[in-house]
Design a protein around this motif. Structure first.
Motif, PDB file in Angstrom:
ATOM      1  N   SER A 139      -0.609  30.990  55.955  1.00  0.00           N
ATOM      2  CA  SER A 139      -0.280  30.253  57.414  1.00  0.00           C
ATOM      3  C   SER A 139       0.323  30.759  58.029  1.00  0.00           C
ATOM      4  O   SER A 139       0.290  30.721  59.426  1.00  0.00           O
ATOM      5  CB  SER A 139      -0.613  28.934  57.237  1.00  0.00           C
ATOM      6  N   ALA A 140       1.086  30.854  57.451  1.00  0.00           N
ATOM      7  CA  ALA A 140       2.930  30.967  58.323  1.00  0.00           C
ATOM      8  C   ALA A 140       2.993  33.316  58.855  1.00  0.00           C
ATOM      9  O   ALA A 140       3.789  32.974  59.337  1.00  0.00           O
ATOM     10  CB  ALA A 140       3.876  30.356  57.708  1.00  0.00           C
ATOM     11  N   ALA A 141       2.525  33.660  57.647  1.00  0.00           N
ATOM     12  CA  ALA A 141       3.099  35.504  57.670  1.00  0.00           C
ATOM     13  C   ALA A 141       2.551  35.485  58.435  1.00  0.00           C
ATOM     14  O   ALA A 141       3.197  36.804  59.121  1.00  0.00           O
ATOM     15  CB  ALA A 141       2.202  35.794  56.386  1.00  0.00           C
ATOM     16  N   PRO A 142       1.061  35.995  59.483  1.00  0.00           N
ATOM     17  CA  PRO A 142       0.434  35.878  60.440  1.00  0.00           C
ATOM     18  C   PRO A 142       1.657  35.752  62.009  1.00  0.00           C
ATOM     19  O   PRO A 142       2.305  36.051  62.657  1.00  0.00           O
ATOM     20  CB  PRO A 142      -0.905  35.530  61.312  1.00  0.00           C
ATOM     21  N   PHE A 143       2.182  34.809  61.933  1.00  0.00           N
ATOM     22  CA  PHE A 143       2.646  34.523  62.977  1.00  0.00           C
ATOM     23  C   PHE A 143       4.114  34.943  63.279  1.00  0.00           C
ATOM     24  O   PHE A 143       5.366  34.898  63.967  1.00  0.00           O
ATOM     25  CB  PHE A 143       3.570  32.285  62.984  1.00  0.00           C
ATOM     26  N   VAL A 144       4.679  34.919  61.849  1.00  0.00           N
ATOM     27  CA  VAL A 144       6.107  35.996  61.730  1.00  0.00           C
ATOM     28  C   VAL A 144       5.491  37.596  61.930  1.00  0.00           C
ATOM     29  O   VAL A 144       6.839  37.494  62.708  1.00  0.00           O
ATOM     30  CB  VAL A 144       6.663  35.711  60.244  1.00  0.00           C
ATOM     31  N   GLY A 145       5.048  37.871  61.305  1.00  0.00           N
ATOM     32  CA  GLY A 145       4.570  39.462  62.098  1.00  0.00           C
ATOM     33  C   GLY A 145       4.338  38.668  63.548  1.00  0.00           C
ATOM     34  O   GLY A 145       4.716  39.870  64.042  1.00  0.00           O
ATOM     35  N   LEU A 146       3.356  37.881  64.285  1.00  0.00           N
ATOM     36  CA  LEU A 146       3.358  37.848  65.635  1.00  0.00           C
ATOM     37  C   LEU A 146       4.789  38.337  66.356  1.00  0.00           C
ATOM     38  O   LEU A 146       4.907  38.836  67.628  1.00  0.00           O
ATOM     39  CB  LEU A 146       2.673  36.712  66.214  1.00  0.00           C
ATOM     40  N   PHE A 147       5.912  36.605  66.246  1.00  0.00           N
ATOM     41  CA  PHE A 147       6.704  37.277  66.157  1.00  0.00           C
ATOM     42  C   PHE A 147       8.090  38.176  66.530  1.00  0.00           C
ATOM     43  O   PHE A 147       8.341  38.771  67.600  1.00  0.00           O
ATOM     44  CB  PHE A 147       7.716  35.674  65.604  1.00  0.00           C
ATOM     45  N   GLY A 148       8.002  39.421  65.150  1.00  0.00           N
ATOM     46  CA  GLY A 148       8.732  40.476  65.207  1.00  0.00           C
ATOM     47  C   GLY A 148       7.409  41.443  66.126  1.00  0.00           C
ATOM     48  O   GLY A 148       8.430  42.018  66.518  1.00  0.00           O
ATOM     49  N   THR A 149       6.456  41.240  66.616  1.00  0.00           N
ATOM     50  CA  THR A 149       5.884  41.651  67.137  1.00  0.00           C
ATOM     51  C   THR A 149       6.318  42.279  68.317  1.00  0.00           C
ATOM     52  O   THR A 149       6.879  42.960  69.327  1.00  0.00           O
ATOM     53  CB  THR A 149       4.228  41.632  67.552  1.00  0.00           C
ATOM     54  N   VAL A 150       6.881  40.723  69.602  1.00  0.00           N
ATOM     55  CA  VAL A 150       7.055  40.302  70.846  1.00  0.00           C
ATOM     56  C   VAL A 150       8.389  40.346  70.532  1.00  0.00           C
ATOM     57  O   VAL A 150       9.073  40.951  72.254  1.00  0.00           O
ATOM     58  CB  VAL A 150       6.560  38.737  70.929  1.00  0.00           C
ATOM     59  N   TRP A 151       9.209  40.585  69.652  1.00  0.00           N
ATOM     60  CA  TRP A 151      10.476  40.998  70.130  1.00  0.00           C
ATOM     61  C   TRP A 151      10.475  42.844  70.121  1.00  0.00           C
ATOM     62  O   TRP A 151      11.499  43.238  70.415  1.00  0.00           O
ATOM     63  CB  TRP A 151      11.651  39.913  68.824  1.00  0.00           C
ATOM     64  N   GLY A 152       9.483  43.402  69.293  1.00  0.00           N
ATOM     65  CA  GLY A 152       9.922  44.650  69.827  1.00  0.00           C
ATOM     66  C   GLY A 152       9.408  44.912  70.782  1.00  0.00           C
ATOM     67  O   GLY A 152      10.025  46.056  71.270  1.00  0.00           O
ATOM     68  N   ILE A 153       8.322  44.362  70.994  1.00  0.00           N
ATOM     69  CA  ILE A 153       8.053  44.878  72.468  1.00  0.00           C
ATOM     70  C   ILE A 153       9.025  44.279  73.901  1.00  0.00           C
ATOM     71  O   ILE A 153       9.445  44.834  74.674  1.00  0.00           O
ATOM     72  CB  ILE A 153       6.718  44.103  72.917  1.00  0.00           C
ATOM     73  N   TYR A 154       9.685  43.336  73.811  1.00  0.00           N
ATOM     74  CA  TYR A 154      10.656  43.011  74.163  1.00  0.00           C
ATOM     75  C   TYR A 154      11.954  43.945  74.420  1.00  0.00           C
ATOM     76  O   TYR A 154      12.076  44.518  75.465  1.00  0.00           O
ATOM     77  CB  TYR A 154      11.167  41.391  73.834  1.00  0.00           C
ATOM     78  N   HIS A 155      11.987  44.192  73.474  1.00  0.00           N
ATOM     79  CA  HIS A 155      12.946  45.075  73.220  1.00  0.00           C
ATOM     80  C   HIS A 155      12.742  46.561  74.191  1.00  0.00           C
ATOM     81  O   HIS A 155      13.783  47.973  74.469  1.00  0.00           O
ATOM     82  CB  HIS A 155      13.905  45.494  71.919  1.00  0.00           C
ATOM     83  N   ALA A 156      12.001  47.114  73.612  1.00  0.00           N
ATOM     84  CA  ALA A 156      10.531  48.356  73.614  1.00  0.00           C
ATOM     85  C   ALA A 156      10.702  48.476  75.554  1.00  0.00           C
ATOM     86  O   ALA A 156      10.843  49.381  76.440  1.00  0.00           O
ATOM     87  CB  ALA A 156       9.388  48.874  72.878  1.00  0.00           C
ATOM     88  N   LEU A 157      10.768  47.317  76.160  1.00  0.00           N
ATOM     89  CA  LEU A 157       9.869  47.359  78.134  1.00  0.00           C
ATOM     90  C   LEU A 157      11.755  47.519  77.953  1.00  0.00           C
ATOM     91  O   LEU A 157      11.480  47.876  79.334  1.00  0.00           O
ATOM     92  CB  LEU A 157       9.571  45.687  78.030  1.00  0.00           C
ATOM     93  N   LEU A 158      12.778  46.819  77.585  1.00  0.00           N
ATOM     94  CA  LEU A 158      13.805  46.858  78.580  1.00  0.00           C
ATOM     95  C   LEU A 158      14.904  48.386  77.983  1.00  0.00           C
ATOM     96  O   LEU A 158      15.384  48.992  78.898  1.00  0.00           O
ATOM     97  CB  LEU A 158      15.197  46.256  77.246  1.00  0.00           C
ATOM     98  N   ALA A 159      14.179  49.046  77.049  1.00  0.00           N
ATOM     99  CA  ALA A 159      14.839  50.048  77.126  1.00  0.00           C
ATOM    100  C   ALA A 159      13.889  50.491  77.882  1.00  0.00           C
ATOM    101  O   ALA A 159      14.844  52.185  78.307  1.00  0.00           O
ATOM    102  CB  ALA A 159      14.839  50.911  75.006  1.00  0.00           C
ATOM    103  N   ILE A 160      12.482  50.995  77.907  1.00  0.00           N
ATOM    104  CA  ILE A 160      12.557  51.447  78.967  1.00  0.00           C
ATOM    105  C   ILE A 160      12.640  51.681  80.488  1.00  0.00           C
ATOM    106  O   ILE A 160      12.844  52.000  80.835  1.00  0.00           O
ATOM    107  CB  ILE A 160      10.560  51.538  78.564  1.00  0.00           C
ATOM    108  N   GLY A 161      12.938  50.403  80.457  1.00  0.00           N
ATOM    109  CA  GLY A 161      13.324  49.887  82.198  1.00  0.00           C
ATOM    110  C   GLY A 161      14.813  51.002  81.774  1.00  0.00           C
ATOM    111  O   GLY A 161      15.075  50.858  83.147  1.00  0.00           O
ATOM    112  N   ALA A 162      15.960  50.722  81.483  1.00  0.00           N
ATOM    113  CA  ALA A 162      16.951  51.183  81.193  1.00  0.00           C
ATOM    114  C   ALA A 162      16.713  52.591  81.420  1.00  0.00           C
ATOM    115  O   ALA A 162      17.911  53.258  82.287  1.00  0.00           O
ATOM    116  CB  ALA A 162      17.764  50.413  79.969  1.00  0.00           C
ATOM    117  N   ALA A 163      15.927  53.679  81.013  1.00  0.00           N
ATOM    118  CA  ALA A 163      15.685  55.276  80.722  1.00  0.00           C
ATOM    119  C   ALA A 163      15.083  54.892  82.286  1.00  0.00           C
ATOM    120  O   ALA A 163      14.874  56.380  82.646  1.00  0.00           O
ATOM    121  CB  ALA A 163      14.437  55.147  79.766  1.00  0.00           C
ATOM    122  N   GLY A 164      14.462  53.730  83.184  1.00  0.00           N
ATOM    123  CA  GLY A 164      13.418  54.630  84.243  1.00  0.00           C
ATOM    124  C   GLY A 164      12.228  55.078  83.932  1.00  0.00           C
ATOM    125  O   GLY A 164      11.427  56.026  85.194  1.00  0.00           O
TER     126      GLY A 164
END
Length: 256
Positions: free
Chosen positions: A144-169
């Motif tokens: 029951s918990a593993a899908p949500f743990v993976g989803l949290f990792g995805t959200v965190w990864g997307i967040y940092h990816a967007l920050l890196a893309i925004g900083a690079a312009g």
């Protein structure tokens, strides 16, 4: 060449190199969940096969003994390692306690001797049920918990990816799709960890139902042997109905 090199660099290794701290926690948790699932699956499978073999041998030896006293002495010399042996030991212990109370003319204040024996069997079967269910709570939690743990990792990864893309312009689709798709690996990893845990959990739940049905059947025969011998009288049908009804319900659930 540079875009191709950057594209080829995408993957789990690149994802790990780009995540630190909180970004690695979901991955570590999923790895631990996967290892724990394999451990409990192999352990319970090995213990189940071993106990099934010991139960078959115990039941065959039980009906070959000439007297219950001989069986009681054997159980006293060699502590049982199987569920049928532990239930038999509990039943014989209850009968010995009843015998001592009758010799001393002491009232146990626990109802009739049949009820006292029935309660001893129920308690022994309950302990076996608890023992069989060990580890299932972990498997259910992983499923029951593993899908949500993976989803949290995805959200965190997307967040940092967007920050890196925004900083690079750089906001082109080719610049966004790679990091975002890379972060989605965590969601797939979470599902890959959860699915085996759910299947293994369901397998052992059904296996436990069948084991408890066989144990209830043996407890019914043992109760009849200790109370009435090999033949049941009409006066004992009511006292045996509780175990018989529980046995039928368990068998029906196991067949579903």
């Amino acid at each position: 060449m540079n875009p191709e090199v950057e594209t080829n660099a995408m993957g789990i290794a690149h994802l790990l190199s780009q995540n630190t701290g909180a970004g690695l926690i979901p991955l570590i948790l999923l790895v631990l969940m996967s290892l724990g699932t394999c451990y409990f699956a192999l352990l319970k499978l090995w213990l189940g096969i071993r106990e099934q073999r010991l139960n078959a041998r115990f039941v065959a030896e039980f009906w070959q003994h000439e007297s219950l006293l001989e069986m009681e002495q054997q159980l006293a010399r060699t502590p049982p390692q199987e569920s049928h042996g532990r239930v038999t030991q509990a039943a014989l212990g209850a009968m010995a306690q009843l015998g001592r109370a009758q010799e001393r003319a002491v009232s146990l204040k626990l109802g009739s001797p049949d009820d006292f024996l029935l309660r001893a069997l129920r308690q022994a079967i309950t302990m076996e049920r608890i023992r069989l269910e060990q580890g299932l709570a972990f498997l259910a939690s992983v499923g029951s918990a593993a899908p949500f743990v993976g989803l949290f990792g995805t959200v965190w990864g997307i967040y940092h990816a967007l920050l890196a893309i925004g900083a690079a312009g750089q906001s082109g689709l080719d610049k966004v799709a790679g990091p975002v798709g890379e972060a989605l690996i965590m969601t797939g990893f979470g599902l890959a960890v959860a699915l085996p845990a759910v299947l293994i959990y369901n397998f052992f739940v059904r296996r436990n139902r069948l084991k408890l049905a066989a144990l209830d059947d043996f407890a019914y025969d043992l109760f009849a042997l200790l109370v009435t011998g090999f033949e049941q009288s009409a006066s004992n049908v009511t006292q045996l109905s509780d175990i018989e009804s529980a046995k039928r319900e368990t068998i029906k659930k196991g067949q579903m």
